[in-house]
Design a protein around this motif. Structure first.
Motif, PDB file in Angstrom:
ATOM      1  N   ILE A  35       0.882  -1.208   0.055  1.00 56.58           N
ATOM      2  CA  ILE A  35       0.199   0.155   0.097  1.00 56.58           C
ATOM      3  C   ILE A  35       0.855   0.974   0.170  1.00 56.58           C
ATOM      4  O   ILE A  35       0.649   2.263  -0.653  1.00 56.58           O
ATOM      5  CB  ILE A  35      -0.862  -0.009   1.109  1.00 56.58           C
ATOM      6  N   GLY A  36       1.950   1.166   0.801  1.00 56.79           N
ATOM      7  CA  GLY A  36       2.959   2.556   0.876  1.00 56.79           C
ATOM      8  C   GLY A  36       3.454   2.604  -0.616  1.00 56.79           C
ATOM      9  O   GLY A  36       3.657   3.774  -1.000  1.00 56.79           O
ATOM     10  N   ASN A  37       3.965   1.472  -1.283  1.00 58.55           N
ATOM     11  CA  ASN A  37       4.409   1.775  -2.614  1.00 58.55           C
ATOM     12  C   ASN A  37       3.523   1.977  -3.623  1.00 58.55           C
ATOM     13  O   ASN A  37       3.487   3.020  -4.488  1.00 58.55           O
ATOM     14  CB  ASN A  37       4.959   0.279  -3.111  1.00 58.55           C
ATOM     15  N   LEU A  38       2.293   1.798  -3.471  1.00 57.25           N
ATOM     16  CA  LEU A  38       0.955   2.120  -4.097  1.00 57.25           C
ATOM     17  C   LEU A  38       0.965   3.625  -4.058  1.00 57.25           C
ATOM     18  O   LEU A  38       0.760   4.328  -5.193  1.00 57.25           O
ATOM     19  CB  LEU A  38      -0.220   1.226  -3.997  1.00 57.25           C
ATOM     20  N   ILE A  39       1.089   4.209  -2.685  1.00 54.08           N
ATOM     21  CA  ILE A  39       0.767   5.240  -2.768  1.00 54.08           C
ATOM     22  C   ILE A  39       1.893   6.475  -3.259  1.00 54.08           C
ATOM     23  O   ILE A  39       1.657   7.474  -3.757  1.00 54.08           O
ATOM     24  CB  ILE A  39       0.469   5.741  -1.178  1.00 54.08           C
ATOM     25  N   ASP A  40       3.095   5.873  -3.138  1.00 54.82           N
ATOM     26  CA  ASP A  40       4.090   6.646  -3.674  1.00 54.82           C
ATOM     27  C   ASP A  40       4.374   6.614  -5.046  1.00 54.82           C
ATOM     28  O   ASP A  40       4.565   7.697  -5.626  1.00 54.82           O
ATOM     29  CB  ASP A  40       5.442   5.793  -3.177  1.00 54.82           C
ATOM     30  N   LYS A  41       3.753   5.329  -5.782  1.00 55.06           N
ATOM     31  CA  LYS A  41       4.213   5.315  -7.106  1.00 55.06           C
ATOM     32  C   LYS A  41       2.803   5.705  -8.136  1.00 55.06           C
ATOM     33  O   LYS A  41       3.159   6.075  -9.000  1.00 55.06           O
ATOM     34  CB  LYS A  41       4.604   4.127  -7.506  1.00 55.06           C
ATOM     35  N   VAL A  42       1.622   5.674  -7.474  1.00 48.88           N
ATOM     36  CA  VAL A  42       0.563   5.925  -8.081  1.00 48.88           C
ATOM     37  C   VAL A  42       0.054   7.337  -7.729  1.00 48.88           C
ATOM     38  O   VAL A  42      -0.396   8.162  -8.230  1.00 48.88           O
ATOM     39  CB  VAL A  42      -0.585   4.659  -8.052  1.00 48.88           C
ATOM     40  N   ILE A  46      -0.392  11.464  -9.221  1.00 51.17           N
ATOM     41  CA  ILE A  46      -1.670  11.796  -9.490  1.00 51.17           C
ATOM     42  C   ILE A  46      -1.917  13.359  -8.841  1.00 51.17           C
ATOM     43  O   ILE A  46      -2.457  14.128  -9.187  1.00 51.17           O
ATOM     44  CB  ILE A  46      -2.634  11.032  -9.170  1.00 51.17           C
ATOM     45  N   ASN A  47      -1.460  13.066  -7.426  1.00 54.50           N
ATOM     46  CA  ASN A  47      -1.573  14.293  -6.456  1.00 54.50           C
ATOM     47  C   ASN A  47      -0.858  15.535  -7.103  1.00 54.50           C
ATOM     48  O   ASN A  47      -1.180  16.679  -6.934  1.00 54.50           O
ATOM     49  CB  ASN A  47      -1.194  13.998  -4.966  1.00 54.50           C
ATOM     50  N   GLN A  48       0.627  15.225  -7.337  1.00 57.28           N
ATOM     51  CA  GLN A  48       1.514  16.369  -8.042  1.00 57.28           C
ATOM     52  C   GLN A  48       0.469  16.938  -9.113  1.00 57.28           C
ATOM     53  O   GLN A  48       0.791  18.346  -9.507  1.00 57.28           O
ATOM     54  CB  GLN A  48       2.514  15.698  -8.322  1.00 57.28           C
ATOM     55  N   ASN A  49       0.220  16.355 -10.092  1.00 52.47           N
ATOM     56  CA  ASN A  49      -0.439  16.572 -11.437  1.00 52.47           C
ATOM     57  C   ASN A  49      -1.647  17.561 -11.138  1.00 52.47           C
ATOM     58  O   ASN A  49      -2.012  18.484 -11.650  1.00 52.47           O
ATOM     59  CB  ASN A  49      -0.880  15.528 -12.438  1.00 52.47           C
ATOM     60  N   LEU A  50      -2.386  17.121  -9.938  1.00 52.25           N
ATOM     61  CA  LEU A  50      -3.545  17.946  -9.683  1.00 52.25           C
ATOM     62  C   LEU A  50      -3.153  19.240  -9.129  1.00 52.25           C
ATOM     63  O   LEU A  50      -3.749  20.097  -9.196  1.00 52.25           O
ATOM     64  CB  LEU A  50      -4.538  17.216  -8.923  1.00 52.25           C
ATOM     65  N   GLN A  51      -1.982  19.194  -8.446  1.00 52.04           N
ATOM     66  CA  GLN A  51      -1.483  20.811  -7.929  1.00 52.04           C
ATOM     67  C   GLN A  51      -1.290  21.518  -9.070  1.00 52.04           C
ATOM     68  O   GLN A  51      -1.423  22.544  -9.077  1.00 52.04           O
ATOM     69  CB  GLN A  51      -0.445  20.169  -6.801  1.00 52.04           C
TER      70      GLN A  51
END
Length: 103
Positions: A35-42, A46-51
């Motif tokens: 789950i940690g890897n999923l958050i880091d890699k996915v 997405i969060n950076q692109n939304l920002q």
């Protein structure tokens, strides 16, 4: 049959319960890492692109606000020049009529 004895619990020995605990810890630990890897890699990209998208929208809104101000100012200049042009046309027409009356 007893549920709890000195050597077992629910018909499993304490060594078997220890093995189950170790396996469960490994499975949940691996799931936590996954789950940690999923958050880091996915999710982080997405969060950076939304920002970035949010920043671009804010920049566009600011540009649009300034463009509207420039348009309004240009529109005011256009109206003023249009009035001056009409005034000049009237004055020229009057001068032409005065010149035609003399000759």
């Amino acid at each position: 049959m007893h549920i709890f004895t000195i050597h077992s619990f629910l018909s499993l020995s304490w060594a078997e319960w220890g093995s189950i605990l170790v396996i469960g810890t490994a499975v949940f630990g691996g799931a936590h890492k996954l789950i940690g890897n999923l958050i880091d890699k996915v999710l982080n990209p997405i969060n950076q692109n939304l920002q970035k998208l949010n920043k671009n929208i804010e920049d566009w809104n600011e540009w649009h606000k300034h463009a509207n101000k420039r348009f309004e100012n240009g529109d005011k200049h256009f109206i003023r020049h249009d009035e001056q042009l009409k005034d000049h046309e009237r004055r020229i027409t009057n001068l032409e009529e005065q010149t035609n009356e003399r000759y």
